[in-house]
Write a protein that holds these residues in place. Structure first.
Motif, PDB file in Angstrom:
ATOM      1  N   GLY A   1       0.797  -1.217   0.000  1.00  0.00           N
ATOM      2  CA  GLY A   1       0.000   0.000   0.000  1.00  0.00           C
ATOM      3  C   GLY A   1       0.832   1.270   0.000  1.00  0.00           C
ATOM      4  O   GLY A   1       0.342   2.338  -0.332  1.00  0.00           O
ATOM      5  N   GLU A   2       2.117   1.165   0.334  1.00  0.00           N
ATOM      6  CA  GLU A   2       2.991   2.349   0.307  1.00  0.00           C
ATOM      7  C   GLU A   2       3.421   2.683  -1.116  1.00  0.00           C
ATOM      8  O   GLU A   2       3.831   3.808  -1.394  1.00  0.00           O
ATOM      9  N   ARG A   3       3.342   1.712  -2.017  1.00  0.00           N
ATOM     10  CA  ARG A   3       3.607   1.957  -3.448  1.00  0.00           C
ATOM     11  C   ARG A   3       2.566   1.191  -4.237  1.00  0.00           C
ATOM     12  O   ARG A   3       2.867   0.206  -4.900  1.00  0.00           O
ATOM     13  N   PRO A   4       1.289   1.622  -4.143  1.00  0.00           N
ATOM     14  CA  PRO A   4       0.184   0.767  -4.568  1.00  0.00           C
ATOM     15  C   PRO A   4       0.053   0.554  -6.083  1.00  0.00           C
ATOM     16  O   PRO A   4      -0.343  -0.521  -6.493  1.00  0.00           O
ATOM     17  N   LEU A   5       0.352   1.545  -6.877  1.00  0.00           N
ATOM     18  CA  LEU A   5       0.017   1.433  -8.302  1.00  0.00           C
ATOM     19  C   LEU A   5       0.956   0.504  -9.051  1.00  0.00           C
ATOM     20  O   LEU A   5       0.525  -0.379  -9.776  1.00  0.00           O
ATOM     21  N   LEU A   6       2.250   0.697  -8.879  1.00  0.00           N
ATOM     22  CA  LEU A   6       3.222  -0.006  -9.731  1.00  0.00           C
ATOM     23  C   LEU A   6       4.248  -0.810  -8.948  1.00  0.00           C
ATOM     24  O   LEU A   6       5.101  -1.458  -9.546  1.00  0.00           O
ATOM     25  N   GLY A   7       4.176  -0.772  -7.624  1.00  0.00           N
ATOM     26  CA  GLY A   7       5.013  -1.626  -6.808  1.00  0.00           C
ATOM     27  C   GLY A   7       6.475  -1.221  -6.761  1.00  0.00           C
ATOM     28  O   GLY A   7       6.870  -0.155  -7.203  1.00  0.00           O
ATOM     29  N   TYR A   8       7.283  -2.154  -6.217  1.00  0.00           N
ATOM     30  CA  TYR A   8       8.691  -1.884  -5.935  1.00  0.00           C
ATOM     31  C   TYR A   8       9.615  -2.314  -7.054  1.00  0.00           C
ATOM     32  O   TYR A   8      10.784  -1.971  -7.064  1.00  0.00           O
TER      33      TYR A   8
END
Lengths: 130, 436
Positions: free
Chosen positions: B315-322
């Motif tokens: 949820g801290e980088r929800p759209l495109l991930g890490y």
């Protein structure tokens, strides 16, 4: 005709993928800024690294941690530093649940720096092996 | 194909001379060889096949997923790792796609692939038994006060090899039902018993449930009447019940085993915080005087907490991930009852790596495959059993992905068998349409 449609679809797909790049990088920066703010708040709560409340240490290979007492909790505040002096993780255990801020996945994004040599001296003072 | 299954298993094994420096490199060589053979096979079919409808949509979803994985290099903390893993997934998809294309007009290709996956998985199970005989201390995780002894086989942990064994169980069922020769049916039955037995001994509940879910899907789709479907389903459910009962027989130890001399040497400095509150066990750590609950059939305390933490992190980088392929780097195990470097849920793992966008693409691809499978099992009789077998593997994989991170990891022991069968469904469907 079908070939033209496929070519258009491919171009649209490429355009969409290229447009995702700034979005992905913006998410990366936004998260890093959030984590840095959290780490700074823990450091501010700790005060000086050589504070008399320094109670324990942790050595985990890729980083070392200093832990500070508050009230009866010897592990209330924790600051973890890598070998380049970057704070990669900070934990506040003063509440019911630990609040953790971490850039272990991407340490280079941490702009919070401390004096690594001072951390080393504090670790030795507490008896941590080299 | 069988060699790929074996080399993937070797790369995940606890046998040092199989894993590093051998298995980890060999699996990529074998994957490249499979791709080359698949492309040649597809080219030799000669006649162009029309890719429309669901197979085209599936191909587009797979291409989009692979493209997103590659592009995520731009925001990954380890661009090289992301690029390498994205390329390996792309190669796997390409090999699977080429084989599916070849199978569209010639069902023997599909049969060969399925028999090869079954053969490879059977060899993995047999190799586990050999390893048990030669190195029982590595092949079995000793019982602790919390859980009974668990069988590793070749795997680095008890949940590793059951992934590929579970995926192969529906194939054993397919061969048992449809092999022409009695000897082949006998071998299939023996392989099935061996694989289910290995899963039971491992204590991997997710793999067991997934294996029987795949068998159930096979049974329901091949039965020609409701009566036969009910009988087959009852047999599968009975098999699952017996397996679960047997899985509960081994008991935890009275006390934890003593530390080995090498582990004792690694104990932390008594002045260190790691002794009292290890970072890897912080969440859910029992309070002073409390004991950790024993592992039970329906318990999932450690995993549920880890999943919650991973979802919060996603949820801290929800759209495109890490970044694709960074699951082990990004996920931090802070959970007392959880022991893994990955999330051990392919869907949450995908969200962590490539965000909601990637997760939606993955789910869309899986949904298209399942829908295609359901259509394919209503197709002409000659391909129905093949489609049913592939659907069984896919259903098994979809269930297994809830408790194991493997779907998007081309180097994992389960990804290749899953995606090969998933793509074959598209090939069989396209072939049925052409014949119609």
């Amino acid at each position: 005709m079908r070939g033209a449609r496929l070519a258009v679809a491919a171009l649209v797909a490429i355009a969409v993928l290229v447009a995702l790049i700034p979005l992905g990088r913006w998410e990366r920066s936004r998260r890093a800024d959030e984590q840095v703010r959290g780490m700074q708040s823990v450091l501010a709560a700790v005060g000086r690294l050589d504070s008399p409340s320094l109670a324990a240490f942790r050595q985990l290979g890729s980083f070392d941690c200093l832990l500070y007492r508050r009230a009866r909790n010897p592990f209330a505040l924790e600051v973890c530093v890598n070998d380049r002096g970057r704070v990669v993780e900070a934990i506040d255990r003063r509440g019911k649940a630990a609040r953790i801020w971490s850039l272990r996945d991407d340490p280079s994004r941490s702009s919070v720096l401390v004096d690594r040599a001072r951390v080393e001296r504090l670790l030795r003072k507490m008896g941590a092996p080299r | 194909m069988a060699a790929l299954v074996l080399s993937l298993a070797a790369a995940s094994s606890n046998v040092k001379y199989l894993n590093i420096p051998f298995g980890r490199q060999l699996r990529w060589v074998v994957l490249a060889e499979l791709l080359a053979v698949a492309v040649l096979l597809a080219a030799s079919r000669g006649k162009r096949r029309s890719l429309v409808g669901a197979p085209l949509a599936g191909a587009a979803a797979a291409a989009a997923l692979a493209a997103l994985a590659l592009v995520s290099t731009a925001w990954s903390p380890d661009a090289r790792l992301t690029a390498a893993r994205a390329v390996s997934l792309t190669l796997l998809f390409a090999a699977a796609g080429a084989l599916a294309y070849a199978a569209a007009g010639d069902r023997r290709v599909a049969e060969l692939v399925l028999v090869a996956v079954l053969g490879g998985a059977t060899l993995v199970a047999l190799a586990g038994l050999v390893h048990l005989a030669l190195s029982p201390e590595q092949a079995v995780v000793a019982a602790t006060a919390r859980q009974a002894a668990r069988y590793n086989g070749l795997g680095a942990n008890p949940n590793a090899m059951p992934v590929v064994l579970a995926l192969a169980v529906p194939l054993a069922g397919w061969m048992l039902l449809y092999a022409r020769r009695r000897a082949a049916r006998g071998l299939a039955a023996a392989a099935g018993v061996l694989m289910v037995g290995s899963i039971v001994a491992s204590g991997s509940r997710g793999a067991l449930l997934a294996a029987f879910a795949g068998l159930l899907a096979l049974a329901l789709t091949v039965a020609r009447s409701r009566r036969r479907a009910a009988a087959l389903a009852a047999a599968v459910v009975a098999g699952l019940a017996v397996s679960l009962l047997v899985m509960q027989l081994p008991r935890p130890a009275d006390r934890d085993p003593p530390l080995t001399p090498s582990a004792a040497q690694r104990t932390v400095d008594p002045a260190g915080a790691e002794l009292l509150l290890p970072l890897a066990d912080e969440i859910g750590h029992p309070r002073s005087g409390e004991l950790a609950p024993p592992r039970r059939l329906l318990s999932s305390l450690g995993r549920a907490r880890a999943w919650r933490g991973a979802i919060e992190q996603a949820g801290e980088r929800p759209l495109l991930g890490y970044g694709f392929g960074t699951e082990e780097r990004v996920f931090v195990d802070r959970y007392y009852l959880f022991f893994a470097g990955r999330v051990e849920n392919s869907y949450i793992g995908a969200a962590l790596q490539i965000g909601v966008v990637g997760l939606v693409l993955l789910l869309a691809l899986v949904a298209l495959v399942l829908a295609g499978g359901l259509r394919a099992v209503r197709a002409p009789r000659s391909t129905r059993p093949l489609a049913a077998a592939c659907l069984g593997v896919v259903v098994c994989g979809v269930v297994l992905a809830v408790t194991q991170s493997f779907l998007t990891s081309a180097g994992s022991v389960g990804a290749a068998p899953f995606w090969l069968c998933a793509f074959l469904i598209g090939g069989l469907a396209a072939g049925s349409r052409s014949r119609a």
